[in-house]
Write an enzyme that holds these catalytic residues in place. Structure first.
Site, short mmCIF file in Angstrom:
data_model
loop_
_atom_site.label_atom_id
_atom_site.label_comp_id
_atom_site.label_asym_id
_atom_site.label_seq_id
_atom_site.Cartn_x
_atom_site.Cartn_y
_atom_site.Cartn_z
N HIS A 43 0.96 -1.24 -0.13
CA HIS A 43 -0.03 0.02 -0.08
C HIS A 43 1.00 1.23 0.02
O HIS A 43 2.08 1.16 0.32
CB HIS A 43 -0.88 -0.04 1.36
CG HIS A 43 -1.68 -0.92 1.23
ND1 HIS A 43 -3.04 -1.02 1.82
CD2 HIS A 43 -2.11 -2.14 0.38
CE1 HIS A 43 -3.74 -2.22 1.98
NE2 HIS A 43 -3.15 -2.76 0.87
N GLU A 87 0.93 3.88 1.83
CA GLU A 87 1.59 4.08 3.07
C GLU A 87 2.51 3.37 3.72
O GLU A 87 3.59 3.83 4.05
CB GLU A 87 0.34 4.18 3.94
CG GLU A 87 -0.81 5.22 3.83
CD GLU A 87 -1.87 4.55 3.22
OE1 GLU A 87 -2.85 5.18 3.40
OE2 GLU A 87 -1.72 3.55 2.46
N CYS A 120 -6.16 2.15 5.56
CA CYS A 120 -6.60 0.82 5.74
C CYS A 120 -6.20 0.54 7.44
O CYS A 120 -5.07 0.85 7.90
CB CYS A 120 -6.58 -0.18 4.82
SG CYS A 120 -4.61 -1.05 5.00
N CYS A 145 -2.09 -0.35 7.66
CA CYS A 145 -1.21 0.95 7.31
C CYS A 145 -1.50 1.68 8.62
O CYS A 145 -0.27 2.22 8.96
CB CYS A 145 -1.84 1.67 6.12
SG CYS A 145 -1.40 0.97 4.42
#
Length: 163
Positions: A63, A65, A93, A96
């Site tokens: 992801h 992040e 999410c 993260c």
């Protein structure tokens, strides 16, 4: 007459969020990647940026992040990122967000909400709801099952870290 400190702060937050959104838009248009970008900042300086790279690697943890956190911790040679601020194109999410807690990120700003993401199949609100349930009530079963020598593991770490 200049801007007030509060107005300057809002302008800076919007600047870094705009950068995260720009990264996300480029990821979609240039690579066909998912629409997520992240910018990690300390004291007004960008430490790292990331975009969602699942489409490149197949790594479900790639992801935006997480990519920014990996880049920053690798560059720093340290897993702690105290005093940093994460700017994300979308609501982070749970994975993260957990990584940000574990690394010491001090604040998070995001441009798009879970409600914005939901019609596009990009919300993680269902995972947040699931994690709020008791472990025994979750869809993914978890069991604590002690094994021999297991009780030695954490003291071994504590002893090593004290050296």
């Amino acid at each position: 007459m200049g801007m007030t400190t509060e107005a300057q702060d809002v302008a800076a937050h919007r600047h870094f969020l705009a950068r995260a959104v720009s990264l996300a838009l480029s990821n979609v248009s240039e690579e066909g990647g998912r629409p997520f970008g992240a910018v990690l900042v300390r004291d007004g300086q960008i430490l790292a940026e990331g975009v969602n790279t699942i489409h490149r690697s197949g790594d479900v943890t790639a992801h935006a992040e997480m990519e920014a956190l990996r880049a920053a911790t690798t560059a720093a040679g340290n897993h702690r990122l105290d005093g940093t601020v994460m700017y994300a194109s979308g609501h982070p999410c749970p994975m993260c967000l957990s990584a940000m807690y574990l690394s010491g990120v001090s604040a998070v700003y995001y441009a798009l909400s879970q409600a914005d993401a939901e019609p596009h199949g990009l919300s993680t609100e269902d995972i947040y709801r699931e994690l709020a349930r008791a472990p025994a009530d979750r869809q993914l079963p978890m069991w604590h099952l002690p094994v021999p020598d297991g009780e030695k593991l954490y003291p071994a770490w504590t002893g090593r870290a004290a050296r």
